[in-house]
Design an enzyme around this catalytic site. Structure first.
Site, PDB file in Angstrom:
ATOM      1  N   GLY A  81       0.818  -1.041   0.042  1.00 14.70           N
ATOM      2  CA  GLY A  81      -0.042   0.317  -0.109  1.00 14.70           C
ATOM      3  C   GLY A  81       0.522   1.199   0.236  1.00 14.70           C
ATOM      4  O   GLY A  81       1.486   1.616  -1.535  1.00 14.70           O
ATOM      5  N   SER A 177       4.938  -5.774  -3.894  1.00 16.01           N
ATOM      6  CA  SER A 177       4.521  -4.196  -4.316  1.00 16.01           C
ATOM      7  C   SER A 177       5.001  -3.375  -3.362  1.00 16.01           C
ATOM      8  O   SER A 177       6.346  -3.934  -2.654  1.00 16.01           O
ATOM      9  CB  SER A 177       3.050  -4.058  -4.296  1.00 16.01           C
ATOM     10  N   TYR A 178       4.291  -2.883  -2.111  1.00 20.03           N
ATOM     11  CA  TYR A 178       5.486  -2.238  -1.003  1.00 20.03           C
ATOM     12  C   TYR A 178       5.239  -2.695  -0.052  1.00 20.03           C
ATOM     13  O   TYR A 178       5.896  -2.283   1.175  1.00 20.03           O
ATOM     14  CB  TYR A 178       4.258  -0.702  -0.470  1.00 20.03           C
ATOM     15  N   ASP A 374       2.972  -5.613 -15.562  1.00 19.20           N
ATOM     16  CA  ASP A 374       2.881  -4.446 -13.981  1.00 19.20           C
ATOM     17  C   ASP A 374       3.960  -3.691 -14.637  1.00 19.20           C
ATOM     18  O   ASP A 374       4.803  -3.531 -15.096  1.00 19.20           O
ATOM     19  CB  ASP A 374       3.432  -5.109 -13.170  1.00 19.20           C
ATOM     20  N   HIS A 426       0.339  -7.290 -11.759  1.00 17.82           N
ATOM     21  CA  HIS A 426       1.084  -6.593 -10.691  1.00 17.82           C
ATOM     22  C   HIS A 426       1.291  -7.710  -9.525  1.00 17.82           C
ATOM     23  O   HIS A 426       1.840  -7.489  -9.101  1.00 17.82           O
ATOM     24  CB  HIS A 426       0.882  -5.142  -9.937  1.00 17.82           C
TER      25      HIS A 426
END
Length: 454
Positions: A81, A177-178, A374, A426
């Site tokens: 996020g 991701s994060y 992605d 992603h």
């Protein structure tokens, strides 16, 4: 006297053991609404308090393996996020055993769930994400990487005390991701706390991250290059991005950089940057914001409608009751991503590469993977970051195969393995579930990805 001492010790031990079993049973999920009939694995969910004075508690969901769970490793999965839920993404649409049907009320089994290879622990982290909460509202406005790692570590210590059968079991961390920040930082914390302990209770063996935010400078270089080489932006915007953004931070871009990023976003047109060749869901009611806090200018995201189903399902009162969730009656509905957490993120180091160097030197198993469609944390960004580590190559870049077809490419370095998955966006396990399952299997066994000859 000796018999009396032994008897007292035995009674104390029996009391602790009974209390532990009672706490586990309190968290046991006996049945989930809409669950299919043929479920043959145990599952638990609930809260672990990480700060009693603040009333801060993190929500977890454990889905054990259907076969020989006592002999299989434990995997902790984290989404990024900052502010997005691992229950929404990792569990409900990627690697978990249940996915949600489009009615938002019933579940079906995931054929390629990773719990066939490991016991899966999903954590909603930090507080403010999903069902995790703090009674001190100011905590939501003072979050960052360091606080997230420390709270996750406290969670693990207490969770292993609640589930002592997992102590000393092989333990891995994975995410995307994060979580490219969360996973290495938590890994480093566990590694350092384990130093000097002959047989640590958290038997940490390594980590794996996918399409992971890694280094601001190399992420920017690789991302802009991907956009340009894939025809998403103009030559002039590509030059503007390189001029305006490379000297700054992706967490706090300059005004000039933001202008260039907004121009790039407008040139994309109506595509899905998280999966550039995938037709997005027609509904715009729910949009994934996996990197909304990191890249606030990126307004669209991958939404094959699965988020809408998650928002329906996990807000059902009967589901929350079955999962022992929302026990404090939060004043807001459960959501896939928090509107507050990512907005007020205060601590985000520009690079994870120093942590990689430390953990590679420690001999931990480290795998990195990329879906190659992605455009948010693209394959080129990850390759630049890995190249910056200057690791010796053990096995050169080569294709790997699934049933005679190229599943992607891989390169093995001394201390790190890099794997790409062709056609995946992603969220690799969402787009290419079978290939992601093969990847996980080879990660656990620390084996090279399958060649054509196998």
């Amino acid at each position: 006297m000796e018999n009396t001492k032994f008897g007292c010790f035995f009674l104390v031990f029996l009391g602790i053991f009974s209390a532990t079993l009672a706490n586990q049973e309190k968290d046991r999920i006996t049945w989930l609404p809409g669950q299919p009939e043929n479920v043959n694995f145990a599952q638990y969910s609930g809260y672990v308090t990480v700060d009693k004075s603040a009333g801060k508690a993190l929500f977890y969901w454990l889905t054990e393996s259907p076969s020989n769970p006592e002999s299989k490793p434990l995997l902790l999965w984290l989404n990024g996020g900052p502010g997005c839920s691992s229950v929404a993404y990792g569990a409900a649409e990627e690697i978990g055993p249940f996915h949600i049907k489009n009615d938002g009320k019933s579940l079906y089994l995931n054929k390629y769930s990773w719990n066939k290879e490991a016991n899966l622990l999903f954590l909603e982290s930090p507080v403010g994400v999903g069902f995790s909460y703090s009674n001190r509202s100011s905590d939501l406005y003072a979050l960052g990487d360091s606080r997230t790692a420390k709270d996750a570590y406290k969670f693990l210590v207490k969770w292993f005390n609640r589930f002592p059968q997992y102590k000393h079991r092989e333990f891995y961390i994975a995410g995307e991701s994060y979580a490219g920040h969360y996973v290495p930082q938590l890994s480093q914390l566990i590694y350092r706390r384990n130093k000097g302990i002959a047989k640590p209770e958290i038997n940490f063996k390594g980590f794996m991250v996918g399409n992971a935010v890694t280094d601001d400078y190399y992420d920017y270089i690789g991302t802009f290059e991907y956009w340009w080489t894939h025809g998403l932006i103009s030559d002039s915007t590509y030059k503007s991005l390189k001029t305006a953004c490379l000297a700054g931070s992706s967490q706090h871009p300059s005004i000039v950089c933001n202008t260039a990023l907004e121009m790039a976003d407008s040139e994309f047109g109506n595509i899905d940057p998280y999966s550039i060749y995938t037709r997005p869901c027609n509904s715009t009611a729910s949009m994934k914001r996996s990197l909304r806090g990191r890249y606030p200018w990126m307004t669209r995201a991958y939404d094959p409608c699965t988020e809408r189903y998650s928002n329906q399902y996990f807000n059902l009162p009967e589901v929350q009751l079955a999962m022992h969730a929302n026990v404090t009656k939060l004043p807001y509905p459960w959501s896939t991503c928090s509107d507050i957490v990512g907005t007020y993120w205060s601590d985000s180091p520009q690079s994870m590469l120093p942590i990689y160097r430390e953990l590679i030197a420690a001999g931990l198993k480290i795998w990195v993977f990329s879906g190659d469609t992605d455009a948010v944390v693209p394959i080129t960004a990850t390759r630049y970051s890995i190249d910056a580590l200057r690791l010796p190559t053990v096995n050169n870049w080569s294709p790997w195969y699934d049933n005679g077809r190229v599943g992607g490419w891989s390169q093995e370095y001394k201390g790190l393995t890099y794997v790409t998955i062709t056609g995946a966006g992603h969220e690799v396990p969402l787009h290419r579930p079978r290939q992601a399952f093969i990847l996980f299997n080879h990660f656990l066994k620390d084996r090279s990805m399958p060649s054509r000859s196998r």
